[in-house]
Motif scaffolding. Sequence first.
Motif, mmCIF file in Angstrom:
data_model
loop_
_atom_site.group_PDB
_atom_site.id
_atom_site.type_symbol
_atom_site.label_atom_id
_atom_site.label_comp_id
_atom_site.label_asym_id
_atom_site.label_seq_id
_atom_site.Cartn_x
_atom_site.Cartn_y
_atom_site.Cartn_z
ATOM 1 N N LEU A 13 7.566 5.212 2.048
ATOM 2 C CA LEU A 13 7.478 4.603 1.131
ATOM 3 C C LEU A 13 7.994 4.683 -0.027
ATOM 4 C CD1 LEU A 13 6.866 1.698 0.021
ATOM 5 C CD2 LEU A 13 4.914 2.294 -1.521
ATOM 6 N N ASP A 23 5.749 8.912 17.322
ATOM 7 C CA ASP A 23 5.636 9.688 18.019
ATOM 8 C C ASP A 23 4.289 9.779 18.491
ATOM 9 O OD1 ASP A 23 7.913 12.092 18.968
ATOM 10 O OD2 ASP A 23 7.867 12.734 16.722
ATOM 11 N N ALA A 60 0.068 5.338 1.394
ATOM 12 C CA ALA A 60 -0.469 5.980 1.336
ATOM 13 C C ALA A 60 -0.469 7.776 1.027
ATOM 14 C CB ALA A 60 -1.043 6.025 3.322
ATOM 15 N N GLY A 61 0.517 8.566 2.284
ATOM 16 C CA GLY A 61 0.725 10.393 1.532
ATOM 17 C C GLY A 61 2.417 9.483 1.308
ATOM 18 N N GLY A 62 2.429 8.234 1.279
ATOM 19 C CA GLY A 62 4.054 8.003 0.872
ATOM 20 C C GLY A 62 5.287 8.703 1.268
ATOM 21 N N THR A 63 5.466 9.556 2.545
ATOM 22 C CA THR A 63 6.600 10.139 3.050
ATOM 23 C C THR A 63 7.328 8.769 3.085
ATOM 24 O OG1 THR A 63 5.889 10.994 4.924
ATOM 25 C CG2 THR A 63 4.962 12.099 4.085
ATOM 26 N N PHE A 114 0.590 -1.293 0.142
ATOM 27 C CA PHE A 114 0.303 -0.163 -0.175
ATOM 28 C C PHE A 114 0.456 1.211 0.038
ATOM 29 C CE2 PHE A 114 -2.507 -3.112 2.619
ATOM 30 C CZ PHE A 114 -3.816 -3.324 1.753
ATOM 31 N N THR A 147 0.074 10.083 6.932
ATOM 32 C CA THR A 147 -1.187 10.155 7.530
ATOM 33 C C THR A 147 -0.760 8.970 8.900
ATOM 34 O OG1 THR A 147 -0.947 7.152 6.194
ATOM 35 C CG2 THR A 147 -2.103 9.609 4.640
ATOM 36 N N ILE A 160 -4.666 -0.599 8.198
ATOM 37 C CA ILE A 160 -5.111 -0.166 8.963
ATOM 38 C C ILE A 160 -6.548 0.289 8.677
ATOM 39 C CG2 ILE A 160 -4.573 2.001 11.014
ATOM 40 C CD1 ILE A 160 -1.815 0.850 10.315
#
Lengths: 177, 329
Positions: free
Chosen positions: B34, B164, B29-32, B27, B108, B212
């Motif tokens: 991956l 965090d 999502a934001g890609g930050t 998957f 995300t 998730i």
Amino acid sequence: MPRRDESSTAWGGRVPLALRVNGVDRVLRLDSRVTLLDALRDGLDLTGAKKGCDRGECGACTVLVDGRRVNSCLTLAVMHDGAEITTVEGLARDGVPHPVQEAFVEHDALQCGFCTPGQVVSAVALLAEGRATSDAEIREWMSGNLCRCAAYPNIVAAIRQVASAEGPPPTTGGAAA
Amino acid sequence: MHPFAYARPDDLGTAVAAVAGDPAATFIAGGTELVNWMKDGIARPALVVDLGGLPLSAIDETPEGGLRIGALARMRMVAEDAAVRARYPVLAEALEAGASPQIRNAATVGGNLLQRTRCPYFRETSFPCNKRELGAGCAARTGPHHLHAVFGGSDACIAVHPSDLAVALLALDATVLLRGPASDRRVPIDGFYLLPGETPERETVLRHGEAIIAVELPAARFAARSRYRKIRERASFAFALVSVAAAVDLGDDGRVREARIALGSVAPKPWRARAAEAALVGRMLDAEAAAAAGRAAVAGAAPLPDTAYKVTLVERAVARTLAEIGGWA
Ligand SMILES: Cc1cc2nc3c(=O)[nH]c(=O)nc-3n(C[C@H](O)[C@H](O)[C@H](O)COP(=O)(O)OP(=O)(O)OC[C@H]3O[C@@H](n4cnc5c(N)ncnc54)[C@H](O)[C@@H]3O)c2cc1C
Ligand code: SF4
Ligand code: FES
Ligand code: FES
């Protein structure tokens, strides 16, 4: 050389993509690996956004996607089909620089200039977010933009000037100082 | 970056089936995370399934009086949410202490929980690392390791989990909601992460293809009186050396009825300091109790030469966070 996987053509090895960049509709066909930053720089010749770290750590590649500031190096172009992108090239209106650009010049808020397009785009977003009410707040909310020349004091001064020229948010009342 | 096919399904079932049915699929999502992994050669998916088209970003009230946060909610959205800020302040503080404004606009909640360690030897593929390649060895054992674990490490791996958000969620008794190809599961955050043992490549109980879909926060009396404290090498935009999420419920007599203390960047998973919680219960929340909790938090720590400083840091950070909650700091 990266291996070309011919079998992936079933999913579209080259993906069609429509973006509205600085108010202009652009249609691209891209390899799915291309980041938004590379699409802008290499595909559309918009070299304002800079590639510093290519890892999300410096902010030199900051652009607005649908109004939100993001690191264009950390996202794939194909994830943004239909999105509205604003780069530093799209901030001026009819040849008149954006107030943030004017303030950066006035305050000499740069030295080598490499980080500047990212700083300016980030600052435009910061002002829209209402996060420029004090120097401490400006520093915290500009923390995603590093400057190797350490022009930080002048960057903060430039942003502070635009924030106070725009005046406090209407709810707090009173005329702008 | 290796080539991959890209798909953006518009329903969750299709997305889950696409990843579950292909061992080389993942998957995004934001890609930050991956995108960095693909650039660095840490991940080489053949198929990337984008969750971005799915309606999974809402923050809703639960019937039980808690909040349900969609997995695709961006870090910024959650941090700015009025209900989160009023009822779960530790969560908003942890999110705003993480990454940068630009990253928080893209990243995300689901992706944040699944971020991987910032151990520099893991990220730089020229070093031996058991997490990347089981049996290769652990460069942190022989090289500088001041960023590493003081709890929960193993001979195979001493990396810490960098999120965090996960630390705040642990202090809030959150539950992770999963959708698999066959069924849904609810996993308490305390049971979501795994210790490395001899299998450092396995970090969570998530199965391949499971998504998730949300995180649920219960209505807890301790949640409203909660703080996050993050200690970094610079003032902002840095991962924690040590962090503390603390939440305290005080009775009418001023004594602690219930407490939650979770620690970040000290273990391979967010670390619940149960002994520190026990040290508070039944006592007045004062400087003496806070110091006792700090001492209890580090009981059983197993530092290495470069991480001994973290023990002192944790002890003081716990006491200081409680002082902030108690209002005398
Ligand atoms: C420079 C930098 C600094 C940072 N500093 C901090 C910090 O201080 N504190 C902190 O907490 N974080 C920090 N981060 C990490 C950041 O928060 C994560 O990168 C981000 O939250 C990941 O979310 P994403 O949506 O971009 O994930 P992605 O990159 O899209 O995905 C990450 C992983 O999660 C999987 N995934 C994503 N969503 C789902 C889902 N719904 N179901 C199943 N799998 C899913 C993907 O398959 C992938 O394996 C930092 C990151 C960078 C780059
Ligand atoms: S600590 Fe873990 S992640 Fe870091 S090098 Fe050792 S095995 Fe790899
Ligand atoms: S180039 Fe994108 S953050 Fe540095
Ligand atoms: S002006 Fe040189 S990096 Fe900022």
